[in-house]
Enzyme design. Structure first.
Site, PDB file in Angstrom:
ATOM      1  N   HIS A  20       1.249  -7.832  -5.733  1.00 19.29           N
ATOM      2  CA  HIS A  20       0.816  -6.408  -4.904  1.00 19.29           C
ATOM      3  C   HIS A  20       0.853  -6.978  -3.092  1.00 19.29           C
ATOM      4  CE1 HIS A  20      -0.285  -2.596  -5.364  1.00 19.29           C
ATOM      5  NE2 HIS A  20      -1.699  -2.569  -5.338  1.00 19.29           N
ATOM      6  N   ASN A  68      -5.679   0.522  -1.325  1.00 17.65           N
ATOM      7  CA  ASN A  68      -5.966   1.941  -1.450  1.00 17.65           C
ATOM      8  C   ASN A  68      -6.315   2.814  -0.118  1.00 17.65           C
ATOM      9  OD1 ASN A  68      -8.452   1.053  -1.495  1.00 17.65           O
ATOM     10  ND2 ASN A  68      -8.767   2.246  -3.705  1.00 17.65           N
TER      11      ASN A  68
END
Length: 191
Positions: A20, A68
């Site tokens: 990620h 996020n």
């Protein structure tokens, strides 16, 4: 013309080598190649470096928020420096491509990527460029969240880093505004 290169990832040692964090990995390699260091910028909620290329200065931003919440960092930087969305290139991991595949894309949706989702929500537009770094799909039975938060294998990370160094050859084209040529060259030569 690209003025801001944003790498997406999660802050902290725990996530440093995860799939990620492909965006952070690319920016770290570019900073190492250009012998620049990142500094914490509280007002931008991230780490910032500047590199000088043949076409001028390029800002490198690694949001220190979690994935996020990346939009907060990106939008605050863009507002301060009056950078338009079309002058931004966001580097992020991409499940739909094999490990090490690099693809440029202009605009589009978030494709389920929470970092892109938050940037789109914060900016109110989708019109920024992206460099998608292939990380492949998890094996059957493995959760996507577990997969993206797991480390690259040593072989995969070495392959990805080699592709990053090839990509750096196209930064001057991107920075100079020749996006179509950079995309054509990148997609035909980097495999």
């Amino acid at each position: 013309m690209i003025k801001l290169l944003v790498g997406l990832g999660n802050p902290g040692q725990k996530y440093q080598k995860t799939r990620h964090n492909a965006g952070f990995l690319l920016l770290d390699e570019l900073a190492r190649e250009k012998a620049v260091t990142f500094s914490k910028e509280v007002r931008f909620f991230g780490d910032l470096a500047e590199v000088n290329l043949s076409a001028g200065k390029l800002y490198l931003l690694k949001p220190a928020t979690f994935m996020n919440r990346s939009g907060r960092s990106v939008s605050s930087f863009m507002k301060y420096y009056k950078i338009n969305p079309e002058e931004v290139l966001v580097v992020h991991d991409e499940l739909d491509f094999e490990v090490g595949t690099l693809k440029l894309k202009s605009g589009g949706g978030h494709g389920g990527h929470n970092g892109l989702r938050d940037i789109i929500a914060s900016l109110g537009v989708k019109d920024f460029k992206r460099l998608r770094v292939g990380i492949g799909r998890p094996k059957p039975g493995m959760q996507v969240a577990d997969y993206v938060l797991s480390d690259f294998s040593k072989t995969d990370v070495q392959h990805v880093k080699e592709l990053f160094y090839n990509f750096f050859n196209y930064l001057s084209l991107l920075q100079g505004g020749d996006y179509e040529l950079a995309m054509q060259e990148l997609h035909s030569r980097i495999k």
